[in-house]
Enzyme design. Structure first.
Site, mmCIF file in Angstrom:
data_model
loop_
_atom_site.group_PDB
_atom_site.id
_atom_site.type_symbol
_atom_site.label_atom_id
_atom_site.label_comp_id
_atom_site.label_asym_id
_atom_site.label_seq_id
_atom_site.Cartn_x
_atom_site.Cartn_y
_atom_site.Cartn_z
ATOM 1 C CB CYS A 36 -46.442 -1.147 -27.976
ATOM 2 S SG CYS A 36 -47.181 -0.556 -29.507
ATOM 3 C CG ASP A 38 -48.256 2.872 -29.175
ATOM 4 O OD1 ASP A 38 -48.790 3.353 -28.173
ATOM 5 O OD2 ASP A 38 -47.025 2.799 -29.325
ATOM 6 C CB CYS A 63 -43.220 4.831 -30.987
ATOM 7 S SG CYS A 63 -42.917 3.575 -32.222
ATOM 8 C CB CYS A 107 -43.346 0.318 -34.748
ATOM 9 S SG CYS A 107 -42.600 0.156 -33.117
HETATM 10 FE FE1 FES Z 1 -46.006 1.142 -30.214
HETATM 11 FE FE2 FES Z 1 -43.986 1.613 -31.784
HETATM 12 S S1 FES Z 1 -43.917 1.163 -29.676
HETATM 13 S S2 FES Z 1 -46.050 1.503 -32.327
#
Ligand code: FES
Length: 211
Positions: A36, A38, A63, A107
């Site tokens: 993702c 992140d 998230c 995640c």
């Molecule tokens: Fe990226 Fe959860 S969607 S850490």
């Protein structure tokens, strides 16, 4: 479609434990999720005698599920020896939160990845440990082990979706996976395999075949 979270996830997301930065940490690491994009940073203070984690904090740019898993992972790791903290898995973290939706399992992989990287950093810096990070089947498998098949929320190695891993003398890689051509998660899995394998230096071409 709305994603359903457990009460524990919501509780840890709204009031996360151990948030922030440790000044002069013994080790820190930032990891990104190829799934993702992140990021998560983990900071550690470790007792030099007992090797127990005396303080741990995190900063998440992820998230709600990532904040919740990072929160629970720091709780689980606090006061553990680094050996025991290394054994915490993303599955345990997700279970401790009362489960995560399959599409959000990656995640918790990010949270465990960042914790393990911080511990590795500590072992390198303070204990002088060396790691075999070379391009070989075992290390490739370790990377593939972190890729979650979003439909089920389990990694592609445990699901036995990876049938073959090959590396030739020019560091070209062949990965064979069993997924149907029209599987809606196929392109995510392929992209993540490529992203994870590109972290190896001097990597050649990556071929992913469906079998
Ligand atoms: Fe990226 Fe959860 S969607 S850490």
């Amino acid at each position: 479609m709305a994603i359903k979270y457990s009460e524990k996830v919501i509780e840890h997301f709204q009031n996360p434990h151990n948030v922030g930065k440790i000044e002069n940490p013994d080790a820190e690491a930032t990891e990104g999720s190829p799934a993702c994009g992140d990021q998560l940073s983990v900071y550690l203070k470790v007792d030099p005698e007992s090797h127990k984690i005396k303080d741990i904090k995190f900063q998440s740019y992820g998230c709600a599920s990532n904040i919740a898993t990072a929160s629970i992972i720091t709780d689980l790791a606090m006061n553990k020896t680094i050996e025991d903290a290394k054994k915490i898995t993303w599955k345990q973290a997700a279970d401790a939160l009362g489960g995560l939706p399959p599409i959000k399992m990656h995640c918790s992989v990010l949270a465990v990845d960042a914790l393990r990287s911080a511990i590795k950093e500590y072992e390198k810096k303070k204990l002088g440990k060396r790691f075999d990070e070379g391009l070989n089947k075992k290390n490739i498998e370790k990377q593939l082990n972190k890729i979650i098949y979003g439909k089920i929320g389990v990694d592609i190695i445990s699901l036995r979706l990876v049938k073959y891993i090959g590396v030739d003398e020019k560091n070209n890689i062949l990965i064979e996976i069993t997924l149907k051509k029209d599987d809606p998660f196929l392109s995510d899995v392929k992209d993540e395999i490529k992203e994870r394998l590109h972290t190896f230096p001097n990597i050649g071409k990556i071929k992913i075949s469906l079998v």
